[in-house]
Write an enzyme that holds these catalytic residues in place. Structure first.
Site, PDB file in Angstrom:
ATOM      1  N   VAL A   1       2.993   0.826 -18.512  1.00 51.02           N
ATOM      2  CA  VAL A   1       3.995   1.191 -17.500  1.00 51.02           C
ATOM      3  C   VAL A   1       3.317   1.789 -16.270  1.00 51.02           C
ATOM      4  CG1 VAL A   1       6.057   2.572 -17.031  1.00 51.02           C
ATOM      5  CG2 VAL A   1       5.739   1.553 -19.292  1.00 51.02           C
TER       6      VAL A   1
ATOM      7  N   GLY B   1       3.197  -9.302 -30.366  1.00 46.87           N
ATOM      8  CA  GLY B   1       3.192  -8.034 -29.626  1.00 46.87           C
ATOM      9  C   GLY B   1       4.587  -7.460 -29.409  1.00 46.87           C
TER      10      GLY B   1
ATOM     11  N   LYS C   1      17.301   7.178 -28.318  1.00 46.25           N
ATOM     12  CA  LYS C   1      17.914   6.677 -27.080  1.00 46.25           C
ATOM     13  C   LYS C   1      19.426   6.934 -27.090  1.00 46.25           C
ATOM     14  CE  LYS C   1      14.456   3.018 -26.679  1.00 46.25           C
ATOM     15  NZ  LYS C   1      14.153   1.621 -27.043  1.00 46.25           N
TER      16      LYS C   1
HETATM   17  N1  LIG Z   1       5.990  -0.193 -22.528  1.00 38.57           N
HETATM   18  C1  LIG Z   1       7.323  -0.255 -22.434  1.00 38.57           C
HETATM   19  O1  LIG Z   1       7.915  -1.341 -22.438  1.00 38.57           O
HETATM   20  C2  LIG Z   1       8.137   1.006 -22.298  1.00 38.57           C
HETATM   21  C3  LIG Z   1       9.532   0.904 -22.087  1.00 38.57           C
HETATM   22  C4  LIG Z   1      10.284   2.074 -21.926  1.00 38.57           C
HETATM   23  C5  LIG Z   1       9.649   3.307 -21.993  1.00 38.57           C
HETATM   24  N2  LIG Z   1       8.291   3.353 -22.234  1.00 38.57           N
HETATM   25  C6  LIG Z   1       7.673   4.683 -22.308  1.00 38.57           C
HETATM   26  O2  LIG Z   1       6.703   4.810 -21.269  1.00 38.57           O
HETATM   27  C7  LIG Z   1       5.651   5.665 -21.703  1.00 38.57           C
HETATM   28  C8  LIG Z   1       4.327   4.913 -21.533  1.00 38.57           C
HETATM   29  O3  LIG Z   1       4.377   3.732 -22.311  1.00 38.57           O
HETATM   30  P1  LIG Z   1       3.240   2.616 -22.163  1.00 38.57           P
HETATM   31  O4  LIG Z   1       3.779   1.411 -22.863  1.00 38.57           O
HETATM   32  O5  LIG Z   1       2.785   2.495 -20.775  1.00 38.57           O
HETATM   33  O6  LIG Z   1       2.090   3.248 -23.066  1.00 38.57           O
HETATM   34  P2  LIG Z   1       0.535   2.912 -23.024  1.00 38.57           P
HETATM   35  O7  LIG Z   1       0.294   1.527 -22.566  1.00 38.57           O
HETATM   36  O8  LIG Z   1      -0.038   3.331 -24.333  1.00 38.57           O
HETATM   37  O9  LIG Z   1      -0.021   3.890 -21.870  1.00 38.57           O
HETATM   38  C9  LIG Z   1      -0.170   5.272 -22.041  1.00 38.57           C
HETATM   39  C10 LIG Z   1      -1.347   5.703 -21.207  1.00 38.57           C
HETATM   40  O10 LIG Z   1      -1.454   7.118 -21.292  1.00 38.57           O
HETATM   41  C11 LIG Z   1      -2.733   7.469 -21.767  1.00 38.57           C
HETATM   42  N3  LIG Z   1      -2.611   8.607 -22.682  1.00 38.57           N
HETATM   43  C12 LIG Z   1      -1.858   8.662 -23.808  1.00 38.57           C
HETATM   44  N4  LIG Z   1      -1.973   9.851 -24.389  1.00 38.57           N
HETATM   45  C13 LIG Z   1      -2.817  10.579 -23.621  1.00 38.57           C
HETATM   46  C14 LIG Z   1      -3.326  11.891 -23.710  1.00 38.57           C
HETATM   47  N5  LIG Z   1      -2.980  12.707 -24.715  1.00 38.57           N
HETATM   48  N6  LIG Z   1      -4.160  12.308 -22.752  1.00 38.57           N
HETATM   49  C15 LIG Z   1      -4.514  11.498 -21.744  1.00 38.57           C
HETATM   50  N7  LIG Z   1      -4.076  10.232 -21.581  1.00 38.57           N
HETATM   51  C16 LIG Z   1      -3.219   9.773 -22.528  1.00 38.57           C
HETATM   52  C17 LIG Z   1      -3.259   6.258 -22.512  1.00 38.57           C
HETATM   53  O11 LIG Z   1      -4.664   6.256 -22.512  1.00 38.57           O
HETATM   54  P3  LIG Z   1      -5.499   5.380 -23.554  1.00 38.57           P
HETATM   55  O12 LIG Z   1      -5.653   4.044 -22.919  1.00 38.57           O
HETATM   56  O13 LIG Z   1      -6.764   6.132 -23.717  1.00 38.57           O
HETATM   57  O14 LIG Z   1      -4.706   5.339 -24.833  1.00 38.57           O
HETATM   58  C18 LIG Z   1      -2.664   5.117 -21.703  1.00 38.57           C
HETATM   59  O15 LIG Z   1      -3.477   4.760 -20.614  1.00 38.57           O
HETATM   60  C19 LIG Z   1       5.973   6.038 -23.151  1.00 38.57           C
HETATM   61  O16 LIG Z   1       6.661   7.274 -23.168  1.00 38.57           O
HETATM   62  C20 LIG Z   1       6.907   4.921 -23.597  1.00 38.57           C
HETATM   63  O17 LIG Z   1       7.786   5.307 -24.639  1.00 38.57           O
HETATM   64  C21 LIG Z   1       7.534   2.252 -22.368  1.00 38.57           C
END
Ligand SMILES: NC(=O)c1ccc[n+]([C@@H]2O[C@H](COP(=O)([O-])OP(=O)(O)OC[C@H]3O[C@@H](n4cnc5c(N)ncnc54)[C@H](OP(=O)(O)O)[C@@H]3O)[C@@H](O)[C@H]2O)c1
Length: 441
Positions: A31, A197, A215
């Site tokens: 995101v 995925g 949610k």
């Molecule tokens: N993806 C979707 O379709 C979607 C839809 C609705 C809501 N969301 C929400 O959006 C948020 C992000 O989702 P995402 O899919 O983008 O997740 P993601 O791809 O796993 O991205 C999270 C990022 O944050 C970093 N991170 C995680 N924990 C960390 C920590 N403790 N300290 C420092 N950096 C950290 C990760 O680094 P690393 O690369 O090192 O792990 C990664 O780059 C979540 O809350 C999710 O529930 C996502």
């Protein structure tokens, strides 16, 4: 807020907003990187990306962001920066909650996509934002790119909503759609979803309904103004659904979807996340693959439907950027501290009614039995003792007598009455596995 002009993609400075709102990204994953893409590809929004925070940030650097953007793995660089808005797209509860609190107390507004965080401590964070004359927005935390939170909070603010039904988990919807379309068993559909995925390696949160109920708790707070803890909402798994259930459902003019329901009635909040039969004519039946849909019903306006992409980097980022823009517009309009003080953030819940899952609906009971005479009589006797009326009985030919699927539908009655009767029925010697009990909506 800085006052400046920025060249747009054509190099022109003419159409720039007078004020630029500084934005810091915390998390540069699916995101976060999509949010950054939109911010650089749509330069006339009056938003400027100033910081990107991530752990081990060096491996995250991309060449398509302006060189002025500060890449950091020290959160204090963000919290002490001149960012007006901190965008939390890192996920998880800790250290995220601490950092969101610190961002608000240091005078920054926050946009988050984190449903866990908002379901667990959204009320406190909104309260803190108000106290600090800031905003917290979380439009992407439910249904990804579908603007359901702003729709309930603003679009339907004039109504008195009493019911919210939705398909809030794309993974479950994808798996159920696959079982329906291909007639494959649940385990095969899950494996396929994981390969593509659409499902996590550990799919428990999704298939057992925990993701959807977090949610639903947020939607209940925004739409029905009811405070509800996510773990007080019944969550039942979709893992017991079999291809034969779709065959039976179709005979009843229905299909099966994981449905999240919340309804205010007689001073109680009825809430549950579970697989359910929905009429083929319902908008819920037409939701395919990983799409999301929410139906809100109000006293005055009747039913309103919100639908679209429930997940994915770009659709979710659109919701995040829309929230950033909503906050930035307020700041650019020079709203007073009171107007900026979180009044625009989705409201704190006003009511805390008792929560129950005891909906009254028609019911679908699917048995898998070792065939022998007297099975229907035994089941009917127990149901009659609980004053539950049978509506129809159906058996499909072509199955082995050792594993015979049998369908019984029930007239409207309370879910708890059926569950009590099933405790006795499941103990009968001809039952191969516990009966599958689904509401018919
Ligand atoms: N993806 C979707 O379709 C979607 C839809 C609705 C809501 N969301 C929400 O959006 C948020 C992000 O989702 P995402 O899919 O983008 O997740 P993601 O791809 O796993 O991205 C999270 C990022 O944050 C970093 N991170 C995680 N924990 C960390 C920590 N403790 N300290 C420092 N950096 C950290 C990760 O680094 P690393 O690369 O090192 O792990 C990664 O780059 C979540 O809350 C999710 O529930 C996502």
């Amino acid at each position: 807020m800085a006052t400046t002009t920025q060249p747009d993609s054509t190099g022109s400075k003419a159409a720039q907003p007078a004020h630029v709102c500084n934005v810091a990204l915390v998390g540069f994953g699916t995101v976060g990187s999509s949010v950054a893409r939109i911010l650089v590809e749509r330069p006339n929004t009056g938003l400027r990306l100033t910081h990107v925070y991530n752990r081990n940030v060096a491996r995250k650097k991309v060449d398509w962001l302006p060189p002025e953007v500060v890449w950091t793995e020290d959160i204090d660089d963000v919290l002490s920066s001149n960012a007006d808005i901190v965008v939390e797209v890192m996920g998880g509860l800790q250290p995220t909650e601490d950092w969101v609190r610190r961002a608000l107390t240091s005078g920054k507004s926050v946009v988050t996509a984190n449903k866990q965080l908002i379901a667990l401590c959204g009320s406190e964070l909104i309260g803190l934002a108000r106290q600090m004359h800031q905003q917290i927005e979380f439009g992407a935390s439910v249904a990804g790119g579908v603007p359901v939170i702003s729709g309930l909070h603003e679009g339907l603010a004039g109504d008195e909503l009493f019911r919210i039904w939705g398909i809030l988990n794309g993974t479950c919807n994808y798996i159920l759609s696959q079982i329906e379309a291909s007639g494959v068993p649940f385990a095969t559909a899950l494996r396929e979803a994981q390969k593509l995925g659409f499902a996590e390696a550990d799919p428990t949160e999704d298939i057992d309904g925990f993701d959807a109920r977090a949610k639903l708790a947020i939607l209940t707070r925004i739409g029905l103004r009811c405070n509800v803890a996510a773990d007080s909402i019944l969550a039942r798994s979709i893992s017991a659904i079999d291809a034969v259930d779709f065959e039976f459902a179709n005979l009843l003019g229905c299909t099966i979807r994981q449905i999240s329901r919340a309804e205010l009635k007689d001073g109680q909040l009825f809430a549950a996340v579970q697989p359910a039969l929905v009429q083929l004519t319902s908008p819920l039946a037409r939701v395919e693959g990983s799409q999301n849909l929410v139906m809100a019903t109000g006293v005055y306006g009747g039913e309103t439907v919100f639908g679209g992409h429930g997940a994915g980097g770009h659709p979710t980022a659109v919701a995040v950027v829309s929230d950033i823009l909503a906050i930035a517009r307020g700041k650019q309009a020079g709203d007073t501290p009171v107007a900026q003080s979180g009044e625009k953030s989705p409201p704190l819940a006003e009511k805390s009614p008792a929560v129950t899952f005891d909906f009254t609906t028609k019911n679908y009971l699917r048995f898998l039995v070792k065939d022998r005479p007297g099975i229907i009589a035994s089941v009917a006797t127990i149901l009659a003792r609980s004053e539950i009326n049978i509506d129809s009985v159906l058996q499909k030919p072509g199955f082995p007598k050792s594993h015979l699927p049998l369908l019984i539908t029930l007239e409207e009655c309370r879910a708890s009455l059926v569950d009590q009767a099933l405790e006795q029925i499941n103990a009968l010697d001809f039952m191969v596995q516990p009966c599958l009990h689904l509401p018919i909506l």
